[in-house]
Enzyme design. Sequence first.
Site, PDB file in Angstrom:
ATOM      1  N   HIS A 198      -6.423 -23.353   9.062  1.00 20.23           N
ATOM      2  CA  HIS A 198      -6.818 -22.334  10.047  1.00 20.23           C
ATOM      3  C   HIS A 198      -8.337 -22.430  10.408  1.00 20.23           C
ATOM      4  CE1 HIS A 198      -6.487 -19.594   6.683  1.00 20.23           C
ATOM      5  NE2 HIS A 198      -7.543 -19.154   7.299  1.00 20.23           N
TER       6      HIS A 198
HETATM    7  C1  T46 Z   1      -8.817 -17.618   4.221  1.00 22.05           C
HETATM    8  C2  T46 Z   1      -8.565 -18.517   3.145  1.00 22.05           C
HETATM    9  C3  T46 Z   1     -10.146 -18.584   2.671  1.00 22.05           C
HETATM   10  C4  T46 Z   1      -2.458 -10.479   3.723  1.00 22.05           C
HETATM   11  O1  T46 Z   1      -1.259  -9.959   3.796  1.00 22.05           O
HETATM   12  N1  T46 Z   1      -4.029  -9.920   4.078  1.00 22.05           N
HETATM   13  C5  T46 Z   1      -5.005 -10.447   3.412  1.00 22.05           C
HETATM   14  O2  T46 Z   1      -6.188 -10.408   3.347  1.00 22.05           O
HETATM   15  C6  T46 Z   1      -4.608 -12.252   3.059  1.00 22.05           C
HETATM   16  C7  T46 Z   1      -6.018 -13.069   3.179  1.00 22.05           C
HETATM   17  C8  T46 Z   1      -3.257 -12.545   3.571  1.00 22.05           C
HETATM   18  N2  T46 Z   1      -2.566 -12.272   3.461  1.00 22.05           N
HETATM   19  C9  T46 Z   1      -0.884 -12.261   3.568  1.00 22.05           C
HETATM   20  C10 T46 Z   1      -1.150 -13.575   4.422  1.00 22.05           C
HETATM   21  C11 T46 Z   1       0.086 -14.538   4.115  1.00 22.05           C
HETATM   22  O3  T46 Z   1       1.692 -14.376   4.348  1.00 22.05           O
HETATM   23  O4  T46 Z   1      -1.140 -13.689   2.709  1.00 22.05           O
HETATM   24  C12 T46 Z   1      -0.695 -14.554   2.230  1.00 22.05           C
HETATM   25  C13 T46 Z   1      -1.263 -15.730   2.464  1.00 22.05           C
HETATM   26  O5  T46 Z   1      -2.356 -15.546   3.268  1.00 22.05           O
HETATM   27  P1  T46 Z   1      -2.413 -17.737   4.066  1.00 22.05           P
HETATM   28  O6  T46 Z   1      -1.360 -18.088   3.544  1.00 22.05           O
HETATM   29  O7  T46 Z   1      -3.742 -16.930   4.696  1.00 22.05           O
HETATM   30  O8  T46 Z   1      -3.870 -18.017   2.734  1.00 22.05           O
HETATM   31  P2  T46 Z   1      -4.729 -18.924   2.470  1.00 22.05           P
HETATM   32  O9  T46 Z   1      -5.056 -19.352   1.050  1.00 22.05           O
HETATM   33  O10 T46 Z   1      -4.267 -20.631   3.260  1.00 22.05           O
HETATM   34  O11 T46 Z   1      -5.431 -18.363   3.451  1.00 22.05           O
HETATM   35  C14 T46 Z   1      -6.907 -17.430   2.626  1.00 22.05           C
HETATM   36  C15 T46 Z   1      -7.037 -15.685   3.854  1.00 22.05           C
HETATM   37  O12 T46 Z   1      -5.283 -16.171   4.437  1.00 22.05           O
HETATM   38  C16 T46 Z   1      -8.206 -16.851   4.730  1.00 22.05           C
HETATM   39  O13 T46 Z   1      -8.446 -16.255   6.129  1.00 22.05           O
HETATM   40  O14 T46 Z   1      -9.734 -18.261   4.624  1.00 22.05           O
HETATM   41  O15 T46 Z   1      -7.923 -18.078   2.452  1.00 22.05           O
END
Ligand code: T46
Length: 132
Positions: free
Chosen positions: A50
């Site tokens: 993303h």
């Molecule tokens: C990024 C990279 C480096 C939350 O509820 N609050 C939060 O602050 C975050 C970061 C995530 N979440 C929830 C949303 C999803 O259901 O946790 C779950 C996993 O998040 P996500 O799939 O977005 O994780 P990554 O590792 O793909 O990405 C993360 C960050 O979301 C993003 O901002 O840039 O790490």
Amino acid sequence: MNKSTVIDINQLGDERGLLTVIEEKLTIPFEILRVFYIYGTKEGVRRGFHAHYKTRQALICVSGNCKVYLDNTKRKEDILLDTPTKALILEPNDWHEMYDFSPDCVLLVLASHLYDAEDYIRDYNKFIEVYG
Ligand code: T46
């Protein structure tokens, strides 16, 4: 739009061991509103996929190592994060994917905004439309 960069963070230490300090606006060029860390990532897993509309982030591997693939529509590159004294200042317009996590990897992320699902661009075609 700013370009994502890797910065060195200073390392303090003495005979007892090492210490690294992160200070808002001095070390990291934005106000830090949110902190999270990614750990226990399974072998072969790729995360991220993303870009953001406004959130700036600093990614620091405080343990182990991982790689980050960046694509700002004009250049694509892979960054190795392998020391707690290096931070990737990740700008919103970089599509990013994190991969090759070592089993002991703890990836600390400092973010400029509170969590908002609406700030994510998770569709690559939409990303090109917005930033291309
Ligand atoms: C990024 C990279 C480096 C939350 O509820 N609050 C939060 O602050 C975050 C970061 C995530 N979440 C929830 C949303 C999803 O259901 O946790 C779950 C996993 O998040 P996500 O799939 O977005 O994780 P990554 O590792 O793909 O990405 C993360 C960050 O979301 C993003 O901002 O840039 O790490």
